[in-house]
Write a protein that holds these residues in place. Structure first.
Motif: not given
Length: 277
Positions: A73-74, A89-103, A107-116
Motif C-alpha cells: 500500500l502507498r 472516491l474512486v477505486h480502479s484496478g490498483t489505484a485509489l483516489l479521493a477528490e474534492q472540488d477537483g483537487e 491518491s495511492g495504490e493498493l496491491n493485494r496478494t492472497a496467501l495460502p
C-alpha cells in the motif's frame, strides 16, 4: 447536519451512492461530523484516516479481505480535505483516489496478494495491558486508543495493538483478524505518542500525516505488536518506520508514515494556505 444516536454514528456507512462499472468502483464520502471515532476530538478538517477507511471500504465492494493476504500500500495526502464539501472516491484496478472540488486530497495504490492459509501461523493473544495515555495519542475516549503504553526494547520502543471492541467503527467480531486500516491508525497513534515522549514536542503539536506506505500481512488472527527503532529527532517532513510482528515475534511486515510535526503557529499557516488555495 442532524446528529444520529452515537451507536448509529459509530457504524454508519462511510460510502454514499456506490456504483460499479467494468473499470472502476466509485462513491461519495458519507462522514458525519458527529462520528465518535473520527471526530473524537475537535478538528477543522476531514481526518486523513476517514479517507483511508472509506477507500478500504470501497475496495471491499469488489474484493472482500477476510482471508490472509499480503498488502502493498502507498498513499499520499497532498491537500487538506475540508468539511462540509463533497468528496469523490474512486477505486480502479490498483489505484485509489479521493477528490474534492477537483483537487486530489488522497491518491495511492493498493496491491493485494492472497496467501495460502497454511503459510500463516496464528499468534497467541496479546498481553492485556493498559491503553496509552489518550492525551499522548490525541484522543479523548479510551475506546478510541488503539495502542498500549510503550515498553523499552533497548534500541527503541514497542506497543501492542488494542483491538477495538465489537460495535466500534474499526471493530471486528471476536477472534477475527484486525482490519488493515485499524493497524495503520494504530501506527499513526504510536507516531503521535513518540512525537511527544521521544522527541519532546509540546502537547499542542499536531502530527500532520502526509503519506504512508505498508508492506503487510493481514487477515491473521491474534495479537499484533508495533516496534520502533530509535532514530534522530525529525526535522521537517520525516519518515517514521514501524516493524509489525505477531505478539510472539513472527514478522508481519512494516508500516512507514511520512509526517510533519506542526507547532500551533505552523499549523495555522498550513491551514491558511489550504483555505486560500
Amino acid at each position: 447536519m442532524t446528529a444520529l444516536p452515537q451507536e448509529l454514528e459509530s457504524t454508519a456507512p462511510l460510502l454514499r451512492s456506490p456504483q460499479r462499472t467494468d473499470t472502476a468502483t466509485t462513491a461519495e464520502l458519507a462522514l458525519s461530523e458527529y462520528d465518535p471515532y473520527f471526530y473524537d476530538h475537535p478538528l477543522d478538517h476531514v481526518p486523513v484516516m476517514a479517507l483511508v477507511c472509506a477507500l478500504f471500504d470501497l475496495t471491499r465492494l469488489t474484493r472482500p479481505d477476510d482471508d490472509p493476504a499480503r498488502l502493498a500500500l502507498r498513499m499520499e495526502f497532498p491537500s487538506f480535505c475540508e468539511p462540509n464539501a463533497d468528496v469523490a472516491l474512486v477505486h480502479s484496478g490498483t489505484a485509489l483516489l479521493a477528490e474534492q472540488d477537483g483537487e486530489v486530497v488522497c491518491s495511492g495504490e493498493l496491491n493485494r496478494t492472497a496467501l495460502p492459509l497454511h503459510t500463516v501461523r496464528p499468534a497467541p493473544p496479546s498481553l492485556r495491558r493498559l491503553p496509552a495515555d489518550p492525551v499522548l495519542v490525541h484522543r479523548c475516549d479510551l475506546e478510541n486508543v488503539l495502542v498500549t503504553g510503550m515498553a523499552d526494547t533497548g534500541d527503541g520502543r514497542v506497543v501492542a495493538f488494542r483491538e477495538p471492541a465489537p460495535g466500534h467503527r474499526l471493530g471486528v467480531a471476536p477472534d477475527a483478524p484486525a482490519r488493515p486500516e485499524a493497524l495503520l491508525d494504530a501506527a499513526r497513534q504510536f507516531a503521535t505518542m513518540l512525537c511527544h515522549t521521544e522527541f519532546r514536542r509540546p502537547e499542542d503539536t499536531r502530527l500532520v500525516l502526509l503519506g504512508l506506505e505498508a508492506d503487510l500481512v493481514v487477515g491473521v488472527p491474534g495479537g499484533v505488536h508495533l516496534r520502533w527503532s530509535r532514530t534522530r529527532p525529525p526535522r521537517g517532513r520525516s519518515r517514521v518506520e514501524f516493524t509489525v510482528t505477531t505478539s510472539d515475534g513472527a514478522a508481519l511486515g512494516r508500516i512507514g508514515l511520512d509526517c510533519f510535526a506542526a507547532s500551533p503557529a505552523a499549523y495555522r499557516r498550513m491551514r491558511g494556505e489550504a483555505r486560500s488555495a
